[in-house]
Design a protein around this motif. Structure first.
Motif, PDB file in Angstrom:
ATOM      1  N   GLY A 213      76.141  35.532  64.023  1.00 48.70           N
ATOM      2  CA  GLY A 213      76.178  35.720  62.579  1.00 48.70           C
ATOM      3  C   GLY A 213      75.187  36.679  61.972  1.00 48.70           C
ATOM      4  N   PHE A 214      74.629  37.609  62.775  1.00 44.28           N
ATOM      5  CA  PHE A 214      73.617  38.525  62.248  1.00 44.28           C
ATOM      6  C   PHE A 214      74.173  39.927  62.035  1.00 44.28           C
ATOM      7  N   LYS A 215      73.542  40.635  61.108  1.00 47.24           N
ATOM      8  CA  LYS A 215      73.813  42.056  60.956  1.00 47.24           C
ATOM      9  C   LYS A 215      73.091  42.787  62.089  1.00 47.24           C
ATOM     10  N   VAL A 216      73.826  43.586  62.842  1.00 45.20           N
ATOM     11  CA  VAL A 216      73.269  44.268  64.007  1.00 45.20           C
ATOM     12  C   VAL A 216      73.624  45.745  63.949  1.00 45.20           C
ATOM     13  N   THR A 217      72.639  46.587  64.186  1.00 44.53           N
ATOM     14  CA  THR A 217      72.855  48.035  64.247  1.00 44.53           C
ATOM     15  C   THR A 217      72.429  48.525  65.622  1.00 44.53           C
ATOM     16  N   VAL A 218      73.312  49.261  66.299  1.00 45.33           N
ATOM     17  CA  VAL A 218      73.000  49.831  67.610  1.00 45.33           C
ATOM     18  C   VAL A 218      72.546  51.275  67.425  1.00 45.33           C
ATOM     19  N   ILE A 219      71.477  51.646  68.138  1.00 46.50           N
ATOM     20  CA  ILE A 219      70.991  53.025  68.132  1.00 46.50           C
ATOM     21  C   ILE A 219      70.925  53.522  69.573  1.00 46.50           C
ATOM     22  N   THR A 220      70.914  54.823  69.749  1.00 48.62           N
ATOM     23  CA  THR A 220      70.777  55.359  71.103  1.00 48.62           C
ATOM     24  C   THR A 220      69.316  55.252  71.539  1.00 48.62           C
TER      25      THR A 220
END
Length: 349
Positions: A213-220
């Motif tokens: 249930g979390f906001k997740v952002t993937v980065i390189t």
């Protein structure tokens, strides 16, 4: 039994990590999850060892697979004479524990204990298979329980509302951390470097946190410094493959560079886990994997023929870049980890 994997993401449920049943071990193939849900089936304990070597399962997954592999070994030798079964289990313990060089110390604790309970059961006329399987479940319960305590200590350090950067896939602590954030009613979002070449951050950490249930952002993997600065990251945290008693932290390659960036930008780096008693920097062997894993990604080659690759699977972060080591018993400086063992500690693995 009210298991300690309750309310955790799909891939952290015991059956979905590695599971022994009817002469087979099935292991969730984390190399392709979540794009595809597929289990690798092993009918020989050496298949389990190879699956661990091939990174079918990663992070703490190999510890579960190792225990289930020992149950499979007990199944394979069940019709042998007693002395042959004992030798078979001892040999299986040695083989499985050496699946990956950097984690031999932890794996040996698991496989040796499995062999011990199996041999004890055999001498009493009981099933070594059942004894080893139950020992593996007990180990999971113990690990999830203690990592839940680590999570409490870690989340207590989080702001009420904030941004956290992770590295690679910390398995149990990722799920337990997420569950504890919800319990403490904190508003946290995550930034996960992708962790090439197997993309554990993008595929595994991000999936678990999104499932919970979390906001997740993937980065390189080349974006952490800029992201820390521009997105105003509050904390960097990771688990560790080895927490050396001299404060050196062995973890997935890339951890050291993020720790350096964290110190530069003035944010803390919190390592989670249990210190490895007796382990020091001079004992560490960094696994170098096949360079082909670097020059390709998701099965697609990215370079011209003849271009070489270099793949150290781990790096070592010196203690001066570690703000604290967060354990089940409290929070320690990387320089005083011996304090952890001043009280009697139950075997973790």
């Amino acid at each position: 039994m009210d298991r300690k994997d309750k309310d955790l993401a799909f891939m952290l449920r015991y059956e979905n990590i590695a599971w022994y049943e009817d002469g087979k071990v099935k292991i969730l193939d984390r190399r392709i999850y979540p794009k595809e849900i597929k289990f690798v089936e092993c009918v020989d304990y050496k298949d389990v060892k190879q699956a661990i070597t091939d990174m079918v399962t990663q992070s703490a997954g190999p510890y579960t697979a190792a225990g289930m592999g020992m149950a499979l070994a007990a199944y394979q030798c069940k019709d042998m004479k007693l002395e042959e079964q004992i030798n078979y289990l001892k040999n299986a313990s040695e083989v499985i524990s050496h699946a990956r060089p950097t984690t031999v110390n932890r794996m040996k604790m698991i496989t040796s204990s499995c062999a011990d309970v199996g041999i004890e059961a055999l001498k009493k006329g009981n099933s070594a298979i059942k004894a080893i399987f139950q020992r593996t479940i007990d180990s999971l319960e113990r690990r999830y329980g203690r990592m839940s305590e680590v999570a409490v200590n870690l989340v207590n350090l989080f702001p009420k509302k904030g941004k956290i950067m992770t590295q690679c896939f910390g398995e149990t602590i990722v799920g337990c951390m997420g569950r504890e954030i919800k319990r403490q009613n904190k508003e946290i979002e995550f930034y996960c470097p992708e962790t090439r070449p197997y993309l554990q951050g993008a595929r595994l950490t991000a999936s678990v946190l999104k499932n919970q249930g979390f906001k997740v952002t993937v980065i390189t993997d080349n974006m952490p410094a800029w992201t820390i600065k521009e997105k105003k990251i509050d904390i960097f945290t990771s688990a560790a493959d080895t927490i050396c008693m001299d404060g050196n932290i062995v973890n997935k390659v890339g951890t050291m560079q993020i720790a350096i960036c964290a110190k530069h930008f003035g944010i803390p780096y919190f390592v989670t886990g249990i210190p490895d008693e007796g382990k020091y920097l001079e004992n560490i062997v960094i696994e170098e994997r096949d360079s082909k894993e670097v020059i390709s990604c998701n099965g697609i080659r990215n370079t011209l023929e003849g271009v070489e690759g270099y793949y150290p699977a781990f790096d070592i972060t010196p203690p001066e870049f570690v703000s604290a080591v967060v354990t089940d018993q409290g929070i320690y400086s990387p320089y005083n980890l011996k304090e952890y063992f001043k009280t009697e500690v139950e075997q973790y693995y």
